[in-house]
Design a protein around this motif. Sequence first.
Motif, short mmCIF file in Angstrom:
data_model
loop_
_atom_site.label_atom_id
_atom_site.label_comp_id
_atom_site.label_asym_id
_atom_site.label_seq_id
_atom_site.Cartn_x
_atom_site.Cartn_y
_atom_site.Cartn_z
N ASP A 516 0.86 -1.19 0.00
CA ASP A 516 0.00 0.00 0.00
C ASP A 516 0.89 1.24 0.00
OD1 ASP A 516 -2.22 1.62 0.09
OD2 ASP A 516 -2.54 1.39 2.24
N LEU A 517 1.08 1.83 -1.16
CA LEU A 517 1.96 2.99 -1.31
C LEU A 517 1.13 4.21 -1.70
CD1 LEU A 517 4.96 4.05 -1.52
CD2 LEU A 517 4.75 3.58 -3.98
N THR A 518 1.27 5.30 -0.95
CA THR A 518 0.57 6.54 -1.28
C THR A 518 1.26 7.21 -2.46
OG1 THR A 518 -0.12 6.85 1.01
CG2 THR A 518 -0.13 8.79 -0.42
N VAL A 519 0.47 7.58 -3.46
CA VAL A 519 0.98 8.24 -4.66
C VAL A 519 0.25 9.56 -4.83
CG1 VAL A 519 1.36 8.00 -7.15
CG2 VAL A 519 1.38 5.97 -5.69
N ALA A 520 0.98 10.60 -5.21
CA ALA A 520 0.40 11.94 -5.38
C ALA A 520 0.45 12.35 -6.84
CB ALA A 520 1.15 12.95 -4.52
N ARG A 521 -0.31 13.39 -7.15
CA ARG A 521 -0.32 13.91 -8.52
C ARG A 521 1.11 14.25 -8.97
NH1 ARG A 521 -4.52 16.55 -11.23
NH2 ARG A 521 -5.59 17.02 -9.25
N GLY A 522 1.46 13.80 -10.15
CA GLY A 522 2.77 14.08 -10.71
C GLY A 522 3.83 13.04 -10.41
N ASP A 523 3.56 12.12 -9.49
CA ASP A 523 4.51 11.04 -9.21
C ASP A 523 4.57 10.08 -10.41
OD1 ASP A 523 4.82 12.17 -6.73
OD2 ASP A 523 3.78 10.56 -5.63
N VAL A 524 5.77 9.57 -10.68
CA VAL A 524 5.98 8.66 -11.81
C VAL A 524 6.45 7.31 -11.28
CG1 VAL A 524 7.29 8.17 -13.91
CG2 VAL A 524 6.50 10.51 -13.43
N LEU A 525 5.71 6.27 -11.59
CA LEU A 525 6.08 4.90 -11.26
C LEU A 525 6.66 4.24 -12.51
CD1 LEU A 525 2.92 4.20 -9.20
CD2 LEU A 525 5.20 3.67 -8.32
N ARG A 526 7.78 3.53 -12.33
CA ARG A 526 8.44 2.88 -13.47
C ARG A 526 8.74 1.43 -13.13
NH1 ARG A 526 13.67 1.72 -15.50
NH2 ARG A 526 13.89 2.05 -17.76
N LEU A 527 8.26 0.53 -13.99
CA LEU A 527 8.54 -0.89 -13.86
C LEU A 527 9.49 -1.31 -14.97
CD1 LEU A 527 8.07 -3.81 -12.83
CD2 LEU A 527 6.08 -3.90 -14.35
N GLN A 528 10.56 -1.99 -14.57
CA GLN A 528 11.49 -2.57 -15.54
C GLN A 528 11.44 -4.08 -15.36
OE1 GLN A 528 15.44 -0.75 -16.02
NE2 GLN A 528 16.31 -2.80 -15.79
N THR A 529 11.06 -4.80 -16.40
CA THR A 529 10.89 -6.25 -16.28
C THR A 529 12.19 -6.98 -16.62
OG1 THR A 529 10.13 -6.62 -18.56
CG2 THR A 529 8.47 -5.94 -16.94
#
Length: 559
Positions: A516-529
Amino acid sequence: MAEPDSTTLDPNALGPIQVEIIRNALVAAAEEMSVTVWRTSRSAVVREILDYSCCVFDAQGRSTAQAAAMPVHLNSMPACLEEILASHIPLEDWHEGDIVITNDPYAGGQHLPDIQTFKPVFLDGRLIAIAGILVHHLDVGGGAAGSYHAGATEIYQEGFRIPPLKLAEGGRRNEAVIKLLLRNTREPANVGGDFASQLAALDTGVANLQRIGRRYGPDTLAAACERIQAQSEAAMRAAIARIPDGTYSFEDFVDDDGIERDRPLRIRVALTVAGDAVTIDLAGSAGQAVGPVNCTLNMTRSAVVCGVMMALGSEVPANAGCYRPVSVQAPEGLVVNARSPAPVANRMATGHRIVTTVLGAFAAAMPGQVPAAYYGVSYAYALNCFLEDGRRQVYFDLECGGWGAHPQEDGASGFSCGFHNIANAPVEMLENTLPLTFVEYALVPDSGGRGRTRGGLGLARAFRLDAPAGRFAANLERFKFAPYGLDGGEAGRPGRLTIRRAGAAAVEDLPSKVADLTVARGDVLRLQTAGGGGYGDPAERPRSAVERDLAEGYVTAGR
């Protein structure tokens, strides 16, 4: 051309051509159910990612034909139906117009988002077949959006649980069950639409199977189903018989369960080949996990069968017959055969690892014929988006990675196949329906393991939240234990998950499991597989292949 008179057909006189015609007719019935779901479903996880499967069973509940979809579903649906018939609703209690439903992992299911439905097919009062559909639903409640609660320690925290029961009896639907489901989801409109699609597709299957039954007659259809299954069994036994007898062992690891982060989970396989049958013994695997990476025995069997089919059975039609030469042993209380009420939402983390471990054992049994490890994880994540007007939207997605190098070919890059066989959710469609902006979607250079043949590249997918706030959950894997190489090939590069907070220059690394991670407007999540493993000595890679890799950007000059 006139249709044959079913009253004059002798089931014992079935020829190979007629058996093949009936087999393809049954496959077509399964495929038409699949098309119905695809054309009428509502959520991206069903309509775009294609996270559902359709199967046709004979009158005894044995799988006979299936649509081209997800092996993780198709290998386990027969065991679920078998469990229902044996312990919950016997076949004599199934009647025309009934629909049986469950999502209970401890009653033949897999995890709670996967809702399975079965509908009997009657012709002139005689049961001739059963149509089955499994759909992964966007959200069925629980402690995280998408019902993938990485912090769950028991199944009660994972969502709405449906024991095997009749959703409909004699054509009359129990609407209370549907109301309960929709009251317990964060996405009632999407889940309701997908569920209606699932039930409509069952009717499509019933109509087509009745048409096949009328054309050939129930006795001929039953005889053809027996023959179809027997052919698959014979083909699988012949493939197994070509392997030298013996026991071949291999092990691989799950990073952790998301709660006990310093405890890797060993998956150990002992593959015993004896004539035309194989036994897969997983007794050396880790004990049951605290967190939700556990598999039920049904799920483990599904993964084992997938590994066997990937190694041996590419030309074998998948049905109950090809499962018969494969035995699975896994004592209760292990991560591969968990006791209730252990959490199982992220069972694919262990399921994929069972597949790669089975393939590793086959690589020892069949040198030079089995590729290195593929990325080996369903990259499942969800973002609960909180909009300005108070509404919520759930973004759920699954990603793939690089495939292991084959002895003669490089691994495929950013390729989905095998155990989960998902499709891509186009970023344009997602941006049009969700408060997200995708800022990157590309192959990752240097992520494939080096070798005489190179592992396929993993993917990078990054998105920015454009809503005021969100809550992010992830159930990932292969961050610590990379996909293995074979015969001197290097392992692929592991995966990585990061977040860059709005206005910040640096990125923050996240673990593979996020509750459960709080994310705010403008935050960028990046997944590298992860990339796939390499095969063979890297020094033996042809110079022309290295130059091509450099020119196409698959590897960098420094690499």
